[in-house]
Design a protein around this motif. Structure first.
Motif, PDB file in Angstrom:
ATOM      1  N   ASN A 100     101.170  26.726  -8.693  1.00 52.67           N
ATOM      2  CA  ASN A 100     100.356  28.016  -8.836  1.00 52.67           C
ATOM      3  C   ASN A 100     101.087  29.182  -7.978  1.00 52.67           C
ATOM      4  N   PHE A 101     101.255  30.295  -8.715  1.00 54.70           N
ATOM      5  CA  PHE A 101     101.954  31.280  -8.021  1.00 54.70           C
ATOM      6  C   PHE A 101     101.910  32.733  -8.676  1.00 54.70           C
ATOM      7  N   GLU A 102     102.538  33.571  -7.927  1.00 54.36           N
ATOM      8  CA  GLU A 102     102.700  34.941  -8.598  1.00 54.36           C
ATOM      9  C   GLU A 102     104.184  35.204  -7.961  1.00 54.36           C
ATOM     10  N   TYR A 119     109.440  28.496 -15.820  1.00 55.29           N
ATOM     11  CA  TYR A 119     108.634  28.224 -14.612  1.00 55.29           C
ATOM     12  C   TYR A 119     108.060  26.583 -15.212  1.00 55.29           C
ATOM     13  N   ARG A 120     107.808  26.107 -13.838  1.00 54.40           N
ATOM     14  CA  ARG A 120     107.414  24.423 -14.000  1.00 54.40           C
ATOM     15  C   ARG A 120     108.089  23.802 -14.854  1.00 54.40           C
ATOM     16  N   GLY A 182      96.823  27.526 -12.341  1.00 53.68           N
ATOM     17  CA  GLY A 182      96.218  26.350 -13.071  1.00 53.68           C
ATOM     18  C   GLY A 182      97.057  26.291 -14.391  1.00 53.68           C
ATOM     19  N   ASN A 183      96.051  26.263 -15.489  1.00 52.02           N
ATOM     20  CA  ASN A 183      96.655  26.427 -16.824  1.00 52.02           C
ATOM     21  C   ASN A 183      96.650  27.837 -17.241  1.00 52.02           C
ATOM     22  N   ARG A 245     104.671  34.346  -4.053  1.00 48.80           N
ATOM     23  CA  ARG A 245     103.425  33.994  -3.360  1.00 48.80           C
ATOM     24  C   ARG A 245     102.619  32.877  -3.948  1.00 48.80           C
ATOM     25  N   GLU A 246     102.912  31.850  -3.221  1.00 49.70           N
ATOM     26  CA  GLU A 246     101.901  30.693  -3.711  1.00 49.70           C
ATOM     27  C   GLU A 246     100.524  30.725  -3.966  1.00 49.70           C
ATOM     28  N   LEU A 247      99.759  30.365  -4.678  1.00 51.81           N
ATOM     29  CA  LEU A 247      98.224  30.380  -4.987  1.00 51.81           C
ATOM     30  C   LEU A 247      97.766  29.096  -4.724  1.00 51.81           C
TER      31      LEU A 247
END
Length: 248
Positions: A100-102, A119-120, A182-183, A245-247
């Motif tokens: 999870n990130f921005e 991503y991912r 998340g999703n 930035r990781e969430l």
């Protein structure tokens, strides 16, 4: 009081606006006196305290490698704080994986340019675009993919269309924000929210089944993975100020 999905969406939007505050304007003007001529801008102490870190600060590619490679692919160069390539080269991929990130960055393409942010992604297939969903980077006015909103700048490539009239022309800087929580995924471009979708939702699943990604069962399913910048199309691509930035 908001509950459930509404509260989560509001939180993501607030985080997205904060993330865009970390990027310089989407033009050729430096954001501060500390910027280089091309606009590489250091993170502030406040941004670092808020959890942001640099993936490319204008001087080092230490956070990156090639897809299924140890080093950075030949053809990527750093000039005046900008990481750029001028022809068909290998894709760049982060050494770290993210859940999870921005992700915020600036980019520009040459005339008719085509690239993307994945991503991912995983290394399960021969190419990262068979596993990682793509935020499309495109010169809409001069590339054939610009004739469809499904494949235009800011789209979730082949699945969710972007809005027209937001991307800047070739050889001008754009600022992208990608929020993955998340999703829930949001695509932002030049300060405007383009689209939002839910990975694994019935709508997402139906769109994947109707696309070329049906051939790859692991497409968009990894809960955590690599971020990558596409290099395997011809033409110029430049990126700068890549931060994440990781969430929780």
């Amino acid at each position: 009081m908001m509950h459930g999905a509404a509260a989560r969406a509001a939180t993501i939007t607030q985080l997205a606006l904060l993330a865009f505050a970390c990027t310089p304007p989407a033009n050729n003007t430096p954001a501060s006196s500390s910027s280089t001529a091309s606009g590489a801008t250091p993170l502030t102490a406040e941004q670092r305290a808020g959890g942001w870190r640099s993936l490319f600060d204008g001087t080092s590619t230490a956070a990156w490698r090639g897809y299924k490679e140890q080093g950075v692919p030949a053809g990527w160069t750093i000039v005046d704080g900008v990481l750029t390539k001028s022809g068909e080269v290998g894709d760049l991929m982060t050494k770290d994986q993210f859940k999870n990130f921005e992700l915020a960055l600036d980019w520009k393409l040459g005339k008719g340019g085509n690239a993307g942010i994945f991503y991912r992604g995983t290394e399960d297939y021969d190419h990262i675009y068979w596993s990682g969903p793509e935020y499309q980077l495109l010169d809409d006015a001069n590339h054939p993919d610009g004739q469809s909103r499904l494949t235009s700048a800011g789209a979730d490539y082949g699945l969710y269309p972007s809005r027209a009239g937001v991307v800047n022309p070739a050889d001008q800087w754009n600022s992208t924000l990608l929020v993955v929580n998340g999703n829930t995924v949001q695509h932002w471009l030049n300060g405007q929210k383009l689209l939002e979708y839910e990975l694994g939702s019935p709508d997402w699943t139906a769109k994947v089944k109707a696309s070329k990604f049906l051939a790859y069962p692991k497409y968009g399913t990894a809960p955590k993975g690599y971020i990558a910048i596409q290099g395997d199309h011809d033409g110029m691509l430049s990126i700068r100020n890549v931060r994440i930035r990781e969430l929780p």
